[in-house]
Enzyme design. Structure first.
Site, PDB file in Angstrom:
ATOM      1  N   CYS A 106      34.070  49.217  42.860  1.00  0.00           N
ATOM      2  CA  CYS A 106      34.324  47.947  43.527  1.00  0.00           C
ATOM      3  C   CYS A 106      35.777  47.528  43.325  1.00  0.00           C
ATOM      4  O   CYS A 106      36.277  47.532  42.192  1.00  0.00           O
ATOM      5  CB  CYS A 106      33.385  46.875  42.992  1.00  0.00           C
TER       6      CYS A 106
ATOM      7  N   CYS B 106      26.263  42.086  48.302  1.00  0.00           N
ATOM      8  CA  CYS B 106      26.206  41.872  46.856  1.00  0.00           C
ATOM      9  C   CYS B 106      26.552  40.406  46.635  1.00  0.00           C
ATOM     10  O   CYS B 106      27.684  39.989  46.869  1.00  0.00           O
ATOM     11  CB  CYS B 106      27.198  42.787  46.133  1.00  0.00           C
TER      12      CYS B 106
ATOM     13  N   CYS C 241      38.588  27.407  41.813  1.00  0.00           N
ATOM     14  CA  CYS C 241      37.333  27.707  41.109  1.00  0.00           C
ATOM     15  C   CYS C 241      37.514  27.415  39.622  1.00  0.00           C
ATOM     16  O   CYS C 241      38.370  28.015  38.965  1.00  0.00           O
ATOM     17  CB  CYS C 241      36.936  29.157  41.329  1.00  0.00           C
TER      18      CYS C 241
ATOM     19  N   CYS D  37      45.835  33.166  42.927  1.00  0.00           N
ATOM     20  CA  CYS D  37      44.923  32.729  43.977  1.00  0.00           C
ATOM     21  C   CYS D  37      45.060  31.224  44.228  1.00  0.00           C
ATOM     22  O   CYS D  37      45.136  30.445  43.274  1.00  0.00           O
ATOM     23  CB  CYS D  37      43.486  33.064  43.582  1.00  0.00           C
TER      24      CYS D  37
ATOM     25  N   CYS E 226      32.741  49.364  47.259  1.00  0.00           N
ATOM     26  CA  CYS E 226      32.481  47.931  47.391  1.00  0.00           C
ATOM     27  C   CYS E 226      33.813  47.195  47.324  1.00  0.00           C
ATOM     28  O   CYS E 226      34.751  47.652  46.660  1.00  0.00           O
ATOM     29  CB  CYS E 226      31.553  47.492  46.250  1.00  0.00           C
TER      30      CYS E 226
ATOM     31  N   CYS F 241      37.743  30.258  36.917  1.00  0.00           N
ATOM     32  CA  CYS F 241      38.532  31.462  37.171  1.00  0.00           C
ATOM     33  C   CYS F 241      39.963  31.373  36.653  1.00  0.00           C
ATOM     34  O   CYS F 241      40.732  30.489  37.040  1.00  0.00           O
ATOM     35  CB  CYS F 241      38.547  31.761  38.673  1.00  0.00           C
TER      36      CYS F 241
ATOM     37  N   ARG G  24      22.101  42.808  38.755  1.00  0.00           N
ATOM     38  CA  ARG G  24      23.232  43.280  37.950  1.00  0.00           C
ATOM     39  C   ARG G  24      23.511  42.359  36.769  1.00  0.00           C
ATOM     40  O   ARG G  24      23.750  41.163  36.933  1.00  0.00           O
ATOM     41  CB  ARG G  24      24.484  43.398  38.824  1.00  0.00           C
TER      42      ARG G  24
END
Length: 327
Positions: free
Chosen positions: A102, A194, A62, A58, A134, A65, A266
């Site tokens: 998901c 979400c 972040c 990616c 999802c 991550c 969650r």
């Protein structure tokens, strides 16, 4: 005398949320558990399975991550999975009690190309299995959100991560407003939202309250709010931060439950570092969903196994929730 049902509000102040957050833990959990029972069955927890359909590489930065290409982690980059593989996963986890599936792709944003066409086919395929489907694919345009909705997408995950003021210390390649824009596109398309965040990023208590304030004052509360504890990934800038205290998770979940009574809260990343009793406190405080991952992982970080979760549910007298889509 029957207790008055908690009112759904979108006009919270930070002072009100802080007053709730600062309650003595026993009082806070009691209040949250009371409200939880007004809107939910306290003995049901939804099991949501999260599968990484495209891993690593990616371009975002972040700080938490391990899938960011710029960090040197042990995570193996994986191209988009074939449709048949994804549907086989979905069928397997449905048989094991998952009602939501998901699919996550480590993309900055969705592009209108063959990969997105393949994801559309995945959404159609999982939807045909009568599961809540999802996706979390990064930023979306209005038109892309509409395509997903037409394919049968039930929910879209796009976390705001933290407060707006702390956000720039965690991510520089995408703005907080861009996060909100994607959520607005999802809403406009008629897909459920979400959206939650992570604690343990070096944020202050005020940052946590500000994050909850943003979510609780949306025109419509997110149908799902994941509360994650930082999963410290070796090779990322936040790898040396301390473990998030479990009582802080309880406090965040309870506060989220009180200010967003109807929302599915969650209990997400970080469960592997919590024992059954600590997770039990989170369920008591209003968590009514967990994320399960294939092969004891949640995307790319460790997660309890399916058998561990089943044993915990049995001890706590919890049953997996049937799909909320039909409710």
């Amino acid at each position: 005398m029957k207790e008055k049902k908690a009112v759904i509000r979108q006009d919270w102040t930070s002072e009100e949320i802080q007053a709730i957050y600062d309650l003595p833990i026993m009082e806070l959990v009691y209040l949250a558990a009371t409200i939880h029972r007004q809107y939910h069955n306290p003995n049901e927890v939804q099991v949501s399975t999260l599968l990484s359909i495209k891993t690593g590489g990616c371009p975002e930065d972040c700080s938490y991550c391990g899938q960011a290409a710029r960090y040197h982690t042990d995570i193996k980059v994986q191209r988009l999975l074939p449709l048949e593989t994804v549907l086989a996963h979905a069928k397997k986890v449905k048989a094991n009690g998952s009602s939501r599936f998901c699919m996550a792709a480590a993309w900055r944003e969705v592009r209108d190309n063959r990969d997105f066409d393949k994801v559309i086919d995945m959404v159609k395929g999982v939807n045909a299995l009568d599961m809540e489907v999802c996706c979390t694919l990064g930023m979306l345009t209005d038109q892309q959100a509409k395509r997903l909705q037409e394919a049968g997408l039930y929910a879209y995950n796009h976390n705001i991560d933290t407060s707006e003021s702390h956000y720039k210390d965690i991510i520089s390649t995408r703005t907080f407003d861009q996060r909100l824009n994607t959520i607005n596109s999802v809403r406009k398309a008629g897909i459920t939202v979400c959206s939650g965040g992570i604690i343990g990023l070096g944020e202050t208590k005020e940052d946590r309250i500000a994050m909850l304030l943003t979510l609780a004052n949306m025109e419509k509360h997110p149908e799902s709010v994941p509360i994650n504890a930082l999963a410290r990934v070796k090779g990322t800038p936040l790898e040396d931060l301390p473990k998030t205290d479990s009582w802080e998770m309880v406090r965040m979940i309870a506060t989220a439950r009180i200010v967003m009574p109807k929302t599915m809260v969650r209990l997400s990343a970080g469960r592997l570092e919590m024992d059954e009793a600590e997770q039990g406190w989170c369920f008591l405080a209003g968590a009514n969903s967990i994320f399960a991952g294939e092969e004891e992982t949640l995307l790319v970080t460790p997660n309890p196994s399916l058998s561990q979760d089943q044993q915990m549910f049995q001890k706590l007298g919890i049953k997996p929730m049937i799909s909320t889509q039909k409710k």
